[in-house]
Design a protein around this motif. Structure first.
Motif, PDB file in Angstrom:
ATOM      1  N   GLY A 117       0.829  -1.202   0.000  1.00 43.36           N
ATOM      2  CA  GLY A 117       0.000   0.000   0.000  1.00 43.36           C
ATOM      3  C   GLY A 117       0.854   1.238   0.000  1.00 43.36           C
ATOM      4  N   GLU A 118       0.262   2.353   0.408  1.00 45.30           N
ATOM      5  CA  GLU A 118       1.010   3.608   0.511  1.00 45.30           C
ATOM      6  C   GLU A 118       1.991   3.506   1.669  1.00 45.30           C
ATOM      7  N   ALA A 119       3.035   4.331   1.615  1.00 45.26           N
ATOM      8  CA  ALA A 119       4.069   4.297   2.655  1.00 45.26           C
ATOM      9  C   ALA A 119       3.474   4.511   4.042  1.00 45.26           C
ATOM     10  N   GLY A 120       2.469   5.389   4.141  1.00 45.09           N
ATOM     11  CA  GLY A 120       1.857   5.683   5.431  1.00 45.09           C
ATOM     12  C   GLY A 120       0.934   4.584   5.929  1.00 45.09           C
ATOM     13  N   ASP A 121       0.637   3.618   5.076  1.00 43.47           N
ATOM     14  CA  ASP A 121      -0.265   2.526   5.459  1.00 43.47           C
ATOM     15  C   ASP A 121       0.465   1.305   6.002  1.00 43.47           C
ATOM     16  N   ILE A 122       1.795   1.282   5.895  1.00 44.37           N
ATOM     17  CA  ILE A 122       2.550   0.120   6.370  1.00 44.37           C
ATOM     18  C   ILE A 122       2.305  -0.057   7.870  1.00 44.37           C
ATOM     19  N   GLY A 123       1.942  -1.264   8.258  1.00 39.98           N
ATOM     20  CA  GLY A 123       1.619  -1.532   9.660  1.00 39.98           C
ATOM     21  C   GLY A 123       0.131  -1.566   9.933  1.00 39.98           C
ATOM     22  N   LEU A 124      -0.680  -1.264   8.912  1.00 41.04           N
ATOM     23  CA  LEU A 124      -2.135  -1.303   9.085  1.00 41.04           C
ATOM     24  C   LEU A 124      -2.684  -2.694   8.787  1.00 41.04           C
ATOM     25  N   ILE A 125      -3.659  -3.094   9.581  1.00 41.45           N
ATOM     26  CA  ILE A 125      -4.422  -4.316   9.316  1.00 41.45           C
ATOM     27  C   ILE A 125      -5.799  -3.860   8.861  1.00 41.45           C
ATOM     28  N   LYS A 126      -6.169  -4.211   7.628  1.00 40.84           N
ATOM     29  CA  LYS A 126      -7.430  -3.757   7.059  1.00 40.84           C
ATOM     30  C   LYS A 126      -8.396  -4.924   6.902  1.00 40.84           C
ATOM     31  N   LEU A 127      -9.639  -4.691   7.281  1.00 38.24           N
ATOM     32  CA  LEU A 127     -10.695  -5.693   7.155  1.00 38.24           C
ATOM     33  C   LEU A 127     -11.781  -5.147   6.235  1.00 38.24           C
ATOM     34  N   HIS A 128     -12.194  -5.961   5.245  1.00 43.16           N
ATOM     35  CA  HIS A 128     -13.207  -5.552   4.280  1.00 43.16           C
ATOM     36  C   HIS A 128     -14.313  -6.601   4.222  1.00 43.16           C
ATOM     37  N   ASP A 129     -15.528  -6.140   3.937  1.00 37.46           N
ATOM     38  CA  ASP A 129     -16.622  -7.090   3.691  1.00 37.46           C
ATOM     39  C   ASP A 129     -16.676  -7.383   2.193  1.00 37.46           C
ATOM     40  N   ALA A 130     -15.544  -7.775   1.661  1.00 39.41           N
ATOM     41  CA  ALA A 130     -15.418  -8.072   0.231  1.00 39.41           C
ATOM     42  C   ALA A 130     -14.378  -9.170   0.056  1.00 39.41           C
ATOM     43  N   PRO A 131     -14.391  -9.863  -1.073  1.00 38.18           N
ATOM     44  CA  PRO A 131     -13.419 -10.937  -1.295  1.00 38.18           C
ATOM     45  C   PRO A 131     -11.990 -10.417  -1.372  1.00 38.18           C
ATOM     46  N   MET A 132     -11.042 -11.299  -1.101  1.00 38.60           N
ATOM     47  CA  MET A 132      -9.624 -11.009  -1.257  1.00 38.60           C
ATOM     48  C   MET A 132      -9.263 -11.154  -2.734  1.00 38.60           C
ATOM     49  N   MET A 133      -8.331 -10.312  -3.173  1.00 35.86           N
ATOM     50  CA  MET A 133      -7.798 -10.427  -4.531  1.00 35.86           C
ATOM     51  C   MET A 133      -6.331 -10.819  -4.411  1.00 35.86           C
ATOM     52  N   MET A 151      -6.285  -7.975   5.482  1.00 35.77           N
ATOM     53  CA  MET A 151      -4.999  -7.721   4.843  1.00 35.77           C
ATOM     54  C   MET A 151      -4.057  -6.999   5.791  1.00 35.77           C
ATOM     55  N   GLY A 152      -2.811  -7.431   5.788  1.00 35.23           N
ATOM     56  CA  GLY A 152      -1.774  -6.736   6.533  1.00 35.23           C
ATOM     57  C   GLY A 152      -0.883  -6.000   5.546  1.00 35.23           C
ATOM     58  N   ILE A 153      -0.813  -4.670   5.660  1.00 33.56           N
ATOM     59  CA  ILE A 153       0.024  -3.881   4.740  1.00 33.56           C
ATOM     60  C   ILE A 153       1.465  -3.979   5.230  1.00 33.56           C
ATOM     61  N   VAL A 154       2.292  -4.700   4.479  1.00 29.14           N
ATOM     62  CA  VAL A 154       3.653  -5.005   4.928  1.00 29.14           C
ATOM     63  C   VAL A 154       4.738  -4.218   4.198  1.00 29.14           C
ATOM     64  N   ALA A 155       4.386  -3.593   3.063  1.00 28.98           N
ATOM     65  CA  ALA A 155       5.408  -2.874   2.293  1.00 28.98           C
ATOM     66  C   ALA A 155       4.746  -1.823   1.422  1.00 28.98           C
ATOM     67  N   GLU A 156       5.579  -0.903   0.927  1.00 27.95           N
ATOM     68  CA  GLU A 156       5.083   0.150   0.053  1.00 27.95           C
ATOM     69  C   GLU A 156       4.971  -0.373  -1.374  1.00 27.95           C
ATOM     70  N   LYS A 157       3.859  -0.028  -2.012  1.00 28.86           N
ATOM     71  CA  LYS A 157       3.651  -0.445  -3.399  1.00 28.86           C
ATOM     72  C   LYS A 157       4.676   0.248  -4.291  1.00 28.86           C
ATOM     73  N   SER A 158       5.324  -0.518  -5.142  1.00 29.17           N
ATOM     74  CA  SER A 158       6.334   0.034  -6.041  1.00 29.17           C
ATOM     75  C   SER A 158       6.376  -0.789  -7.322  1.00 29.17           C
ATOM     76  N   ILE A 159       7.094  -0.304  -8.300  1.00 27.36           N
ATOM     77  CA  ILE A 159       7.222  -1.036  -9.557  1.00 27.36           C
ATOM     78  C   ILE A 159       7.952  -2.344  -9.282  1.00 27.36           C
ATOM     79  N   GLY A 160       7.324  -3.431  -9.627  1.00 21.75           N
ATOM     80  CA  GLY A 160       7.922  -4.747  -9.372  1.00 21.75           C
ATOM     81  C   GLY A 160       7.693  -5.243  -7.958  1.00 21.75           C
ATOM     82  N   ASN A 161       7.371  -4.315  -7.045  1.00 20.39           N
ATOM     83  CA  ASN A 161       7.100  -4.671  -5.649  1.00 20.39           C
ATOM     84  C   ASN A 161       8.187  -5.548  -5.028  1.00 20.39           C
ATOM     85  N   TYR A 162       9.451  -5.197  -5.330  1.00 23.12           N
ATOM     86  CA  TYR A 162      10.550  -5.945  -4.729  1.00 23.12           C
ATOM     87  C   TYR A 162      10.615  -5.725  -3.223  1.00 23.12           C
TER      88      TYR A 162
END
Length: 201
Positions: A117-133, A151-162
């Protein structure tokens, strides 16, 4: 509906438990999801599917949660798929979807996975009433899985997501896994107790 809790929030575990219970009790079905008339959201024990691989720290949230839950829910008879010993990776998603439809068609399914996710979202646990992708963070199109997603946001989204694979700290993933597994196990035990009390009444 969406809920989010940061790992440094002391009430995150309770938040995960209460939010999941609320999503199960007040489930609103969206487009492309299963018919609500066929699922007993309040009383049917949920099936938990933990997605990911232990080959990369950033992707190991699901299997770690699964292994922790397996220990914390002993004696409950919970249907749990995806652990460190037997992970549910991208290769198994298609088969798992078919298996769930045939084996657990009347049960709510909770999917757990790591996400970027976004850099500021790292460390967030998000719960949705929708399916996982699953695989979306790695630009894979594996289709939807489950009814409720955690979902647990573990890293910042980037090209290739290395970053998801190489720079995620195990401490972050482990801390998130503890919160999610503690919250879910508390909810499962509570729902079991509620069911037993209703039988005795």
């Amino acid at each position: 509906m969406e809920y989010a809790f940061h790992i440094y929030n002391k009430l995150a575990t309770d938040g995960v438990s209460m939010a999941t219970d609320k999503l199960l009790n007040g489930k609103i079905m969206g487009a492309g999801m299963r018919s609500p008339s066929k699922i007993d959201w309040k009383n049917q024990p949920p099936v938990i599917v933990c997605i990911g691989s232990d080959l990369a720290i950033g992707d190991s949230l699901g299997p770690i949660v699964g292994s922790m839950l397996k220990f914390k829910t002993q004696g409950l008879g919970v249907f749990l798929y995806g652990t460190l010993a037997a992970p549910i990776t991208a290769k198994e998603i298609r088969y798992m979807r078919t298996f769930l439809q045939e084996t657990h068609k009347d049960s709510p399914i909770i999917a757990v996975d790591a996400a970027v996710g976004e850099a500021g979202d790292i460390g967030l646990i998000k719960l949705h009433d929708a399916p996982m992708m699953p695989g979306a963070g790695a630009n894979k199109q594996l289709g939807a899985l489950g009814d409720i997603s955690i979902m647990g946001i573990v890293a910042e989204k980037s090209i290739g997501n290395y970053g998801l694979l190489n720079t995620t700290r195990l401490n972050l993933v482990y801390s998130m896994s503890e919160i999610i597994s503690d919250g879910l196990s508390a909810l499962l035990w509570e729902r079991c107790e509620r069911k037993n009390m209703q039988k005795q009444a």
